[in-house]
Design a protein around this motif. Structure first.
Motif, mmCIF file in Angstrom:
data_model
loop_
_atom_site.group_PDB
_atom_site.id
_atom_site.type_symbol
_atom_site.label_atom_id
_atom_site.label_comp_id
_atom_site.label_asym_id
_atom_site.label_seq_id
_atom_site.Cartn_x
_atom_site.Cartn_y
_atom_site.Cartn_z
ATOM 1 N N THR A 1 0.820 -1.258 -0.052
ATOM 2 C CA THR A 1 0.043 -0.091 0.099
ATOM 3 C C THR A 1 0.793 1.354 -0.013
ATOM 4 O O THR A 1 0.767 2.141 -0.791
ATOM 5 N N PHE A 2 1.769 1.137 0.979
ATOM 6 C CA PHE A 2 2.658 2.532 0.881
ATOM 7 C C PHE A 2 3.535 2.573 -0.341
ATOM 8 O O PHE A 2 4.020 3.591 -0.567
ATOM 9 N N ILE A 3 3.846 1.497 -0.913
ATOM 10 C CA ILE A 3 4.583 1.610 -2.107
ATOM 11 C C ILE A 3 3.797 2.202 -3.270
ATOM 12 O O ILE A 3 4.194 3.097 -3.978
ATOM 13 N N ARG A 4 2.658 1.672 -3.242
ATOM 14 C CA ARG A 4 1.565 2.178 -4.111
ATOM 15 C C ARG A 4 1.259 3.833 -4.094
ATOM 16 O O ARG A 4 1.285 4.718 -4.922
ATOM 17 N N VAL A 5 1.170 4.214 -2.859
ATOM 18 C CA VAL A 5 0.944 5.603 -2.466
ATOM 19 C C VAL A 5 2.070 6.405 -2.801
ATOM 20 O O VAL A 5 1.884 7.569 -3.480
ATOM 21 N N TYR A 6 3.346 5.911 -2.529
ATOM 22 C CA TYR A 6 4.416 6.645 -2.796
ATOM 23 C C TYR A 6 4.705 6.775 -4.444
ATOM 24 O O TYR A 6 4.841 8.002 -4.840
ATOM 25 N N THR A 7 4.526 5.979 -5.126
ATOM 26 C CA THR A 7 4.611 5.745 -6.622
ATOM 27 C C THR A 7 3.414 6.677 -7.220
ATOM 28 O O THR A 7 3.575 7.228 -8.433
ATOM 29 N N ASN A 8 2.307 6.766 -6.517
ATOM 30 C CA ASN A 8 1.079 7.312 -7.433
ATOM 31 C C ASN A 8 0.806 8.530 -6.724
ATOM 32 O O ASN A 8 -0.303 9.136 -7.023
ATOM 33 N N LEU A 9 1.524 9.008 -5.856
ATOM 34 C CA LEU A 9 1.390 10.488 -5.097
ATOM 35 C C LEU A 9 0.973 11.500 -6.127
ATOM 36 O O LEU A 9 0.080 12.295 -5.648
ATOM 37 N N SER A 10 1.628 11.582 -6.965
ATOM 38 C CA SER A 10 1.563 12.763 -7.754
ATOM 39 C C SER A 10 0.159 12.546 -8.475
ATOM 40 O O SER A 10 -0.314 13.867 -8.953
ATOM 41 N N ARG A 11 -0.419 11.541 -8.535
ATOM 42 C CA ARG A 11 -1.716 11.412 -9.205
ATOM 43 C C ARG A 11 -2.906 11.418 -8.475
ATOM 44 O O ARG A 11 -4.186 11.477 -8.412
ATOM 45 N N TYR A 12 -2.513 11.729 -7.042
ATOM 46 C CA TYR A 12 -3.687 11.851 -5.892
ATOM 47 C C TYR A 12 -4.330 13.386 -6.187
ATOM 48 O O TYR A 12 -3.599 14.294 -6.151
ATOM 49 N N ASP A 13 -5.434 13.169 -6.012
ATOM 50 C CA ASP A 13 -6.301 14.276 -6.077
ATOM 51 C C ASP A 13 -6.758 14.707 -4.734
ATOM 52 O O ASP A 13 -7.524 14.242 -4.231
ATOM 53 N N ASP A 14 -6.257 16.155 -4.389
ATOM 54 C CA ASP A 14 -6.295 16.609 -2.961
ATOM 55 C C ASP A 14 -7.764 17.015 -2.819
ATOM 56 O O ASP A 14 -8.358 17.362 -1.794
ATOM 57 N N GLN A 15 -8.641 16.769 -3.818
ATOM 58 C CA GLN A 15 -10.219 17.108 -3.671
ATOM 59 C C GLN A 15 -10.690 16.222 -2.921
ATOM 60 O O GLN A 15 -12.027 16.374 -2.193
ATOM 61 N N HIS A 16 -10.199 14.909 -2.540
ATOM 62 C CA HIS A 16 -10.837 14.007 -1.987
ATOM 63 C C HIS A 16 -10.101 13.768 -0.691
ATOM 64 O O HIS A 16 -8.718 13.998 -0.607
ATOM 65 N N LYS A 17 -10.505 13.175 0.364
ATOM 66 C CA LYS A 17 -9.988 12.808 1.633
ATOM 67 C C LYS A 17 -8.586 11.763 1.408
ATOM 68 O O LYS A 17 -8.923 10.727 0.451
ATOM 69 N N PHE A 18 -7.375 12.051 1.995
ATOM 70 C CA PHE A 18 -6.286 11.261 1.682
ATOM 71 C C PHE A 18 -6.714 9.760 2.190
ATOM 72 O O PHE A 18 -6.069 8.855 1.643
ATOM 73 N N SER A 19 -7.481 9.793 3.384
ATOM 74 C CA SER A 19 -7.526 8.657 4.151
ATOM 75 C C SER A 19 -8.330 7.762 3.184
ATOM 76 O O SER A 19 -8.169 6.505 3.149
ATOM 77 N N THR A 20 -9.495 8.138 2.492
ATOM 78 C CA THR A 20 -10.487 7.443 1.610
ATOM 79 C C THR A 20 -9.441 6.820 0.419
ATOM 80 O O THR A 20 -9.507 5.693 0.051
ATOM 81 N N TRP A 21 -8.383 7.613 -0.075
ATOM 82 C CA TRP A 21 -7.716 7.090 -0.997
ATOM 83 C C TRP A 21 -6.714 5.869 -0.609
ATOM 84 O O TRP A 21 -6.494 5.082 -1.281
ATOM 85 N N ILE A 22 -6.239 6.174 0.579
ATOM 86 C CA ILE A 22 -5.280 5.202 1.001
ATOM 87 C C ILE A 22 -5.748 3.828 1.363
ATOM 88 O O ILE A 22 -5.512 2.658 1.182
ATOM 89 N N PHE A 23 -7.049 4.030 1.968
ATOM 90 C CA PHE A 23 -7.824 2.978 2.320
ATOM 91 C C PHE A 23 -8.432 1.967 0.858
ATOM 92 O O PHE A 23 -8.526 0.691 0.939
ATOM 93 N N ARG A 24 -8.627 2.875 -0.037
ATOM 94 C CA ARG A 24 -9.006 2.218 -1.170
ATOM 95 C C ARG A 24 -7.902 1.241 -1.819
ATOM 96 O O ARG A 24 -8.052 0.365 -2.015
ATOM 97 N N ILE A 25 -6.777 1.951 -1.677
ATOM 98 C CA ILE A 25 -5.656 1.184 -2.141
ATOM 99 C C ILE A 25 -5.283 0.044 -1.496
ATOM 100 O O ILE A 25 -5.099 -1.179 -2.035
ATOM 101 N N ALA A 26 -5.483 -0.020 -0.089
ATOM 102 C CA ALA A 26 -5.205 -1.216 0.833
ATOM 103 C C ALA A 26 -6.258 -2.106 0.563
ATOM 104 O O ALA A 26 -6.196 -3.475 0.610
ATOM 105 N N THR A 27 -7.489 -1.768 0.599
ATOM 106 C CA THR A 27 -8.776 -2.678 0.188
ATOM 107 C C THR A 27 -8.524 -3.567 -0.827
ATOM 108 O O THR A 27 -8.808 -4.609 -1.000
ATOM 109 N N ASN A 28 -8.035 -2.692 -2.137
ATOM 110 C CA ASN A 28 -8.085 -3.421 -3.361
ATOM 111 C C ASN A 28 -6.879 -4.482 -3.322
ATOM 112 O O ASN A 28 -7.092 -5.664 -3.734
ATOM 113 N N LEU A 29 -5.830 -4.061 -2.652
ATOM 114 C CA LEU A 29 -4.643 -4.915 -2.634
ATOM 115 C C LEU A 29 -5.090 -6.068 -1.728
ATOM 116 O O LEU A 29 -4.698 -7.416 -2.016
#
Length: 196
Positions: A52-80
Motif C-alpha cells: 500500500t505504501f509503495i503504491r501511495v509513494y509511486t502514485n502520489l503525484s496522481r492523488y487528487d487533493d479534492q478527496h480525503k487522503f484517508s479514503t484514497w489510501i484505504f481504497r488502495i489497501a482494500t483493493n490490494l
C-alpha cells in the motif's frame, strides 16, 4: 481532508521524504489492521501494508487533493487485500486449528494491568471467535464489514473506497451482518454442546 494530511501530502508531493515518513507513521497501524481483519494472517497483512505504501509513494503525484487522503489510501489497501484474497481463494476452515501464537511478540504477551487473567482469556476468545466469523464471510461482505465496523468509516466513504453505490454498500452491510450473526449463533451453540 484534514489540515495535517493536506500539509504532509503537499510536502511529500514536493519530494519531502520526512513528510512521507510522517504519513506512513500516521496510517501504518490503520492500514495493517484493515489488512489483517480482511486477510486473517499477520504476514499477508504486513505485505499488503508495505505494498500500500509503495503504491501511495509511486502514485502520489496522481492523488487528487479534492478527496480525503484517508479514503484514497484505504481504497488502495482494500483493493490490494481483495486481490490477495482472490489469488489465495478460500483455503481456510472454521474447523481448522488456528495458531494463537502466530505473529505475536513479547509486547503482545504482556498482561493488561486493567484486566485480570480470566478477563484476558474471555476477551481473547471473543476476539478470536469474531475474527474467525469475519474470515468466513465472502470477500465482498468481509471488506465492507471491516471498513464499517472495525475502521468506523461512513457508508459514503466505503462507497468511494470500494467503488459501489451507497445502496449496494448498505445491502452488503445488512447481508454481512446477518451472515456474521448466524456464524456467531452457530459458534455459541456448538460451544454449549461441547460443555454439556
Amino acid at each position: 481532508m484534514n489540515f495535517v494530511d493536506k500539509r504532509l501530502v503537499t510536502k511529500a508531493k514536493e519530494g519531502d521524504t520526512q513528510a512521507f515518513a510522517e504519513l506512513i507513521t500516521q496510517y501504518k497501524d490503520k492500514i495493517f489492521n484493515l489488512a489483517y481483519r480482511m486477510l486473517g494472517n499477520i504476514q499477508e497483512a504486513e505485505d499488503v501494508s508495505q505494498d500500500t505504501f509503495i503504491r501511495v509513494y509511486t502514485n502520489l503525484s496522481r492523488y487528487d487533493d479534492q478527496h480525503k487522503f484517508s479514503t484514497w489510501i484505504f481504497r488502495i489497501a482494500t483493493n490490494l487485500a481483495i486481490d490477495r484474497m482472490r489469488k489465495k481463494k478460500a483455503d481456510f476452515s472454521l474447523d481448522a486449528n488456528w495458531d494463537q501464537e502466530e505473529g505475536t511478540d513479547w509486547h503482545s504477551k504482556l498482561a493488561d494491568p486493567k484486566n485480570g487473567p480470566e478477563e484476558e482469556v474471555v476477551a481473547k476468545e471473543m476476539e478470536d471467535t469474531i475474527q474467525q466469523a469475519i474470515m468466513s464471510l465472502p470477500p465482498k461482505y468481509r471488506s465492507i464489514m471491516v471498513l464499517r465496523y472495525l475502521e468506523d468509516l461512513s457508508i459514503q466513504e466505503i462507497s468511494q473506497i470500494v467503488h459501489l453505490s451507497e445502496s449496494t454498500v448498505k445491502t452488503r452491510l445488512h447481508r454481512g451482518r446477518e451472515a456474521l450473526r448466524k456464524q456467531l449463533i452457530e459458534k455459541g451453540r456448538s460451544g454449549q454442546n461441547e460443555m454439556s
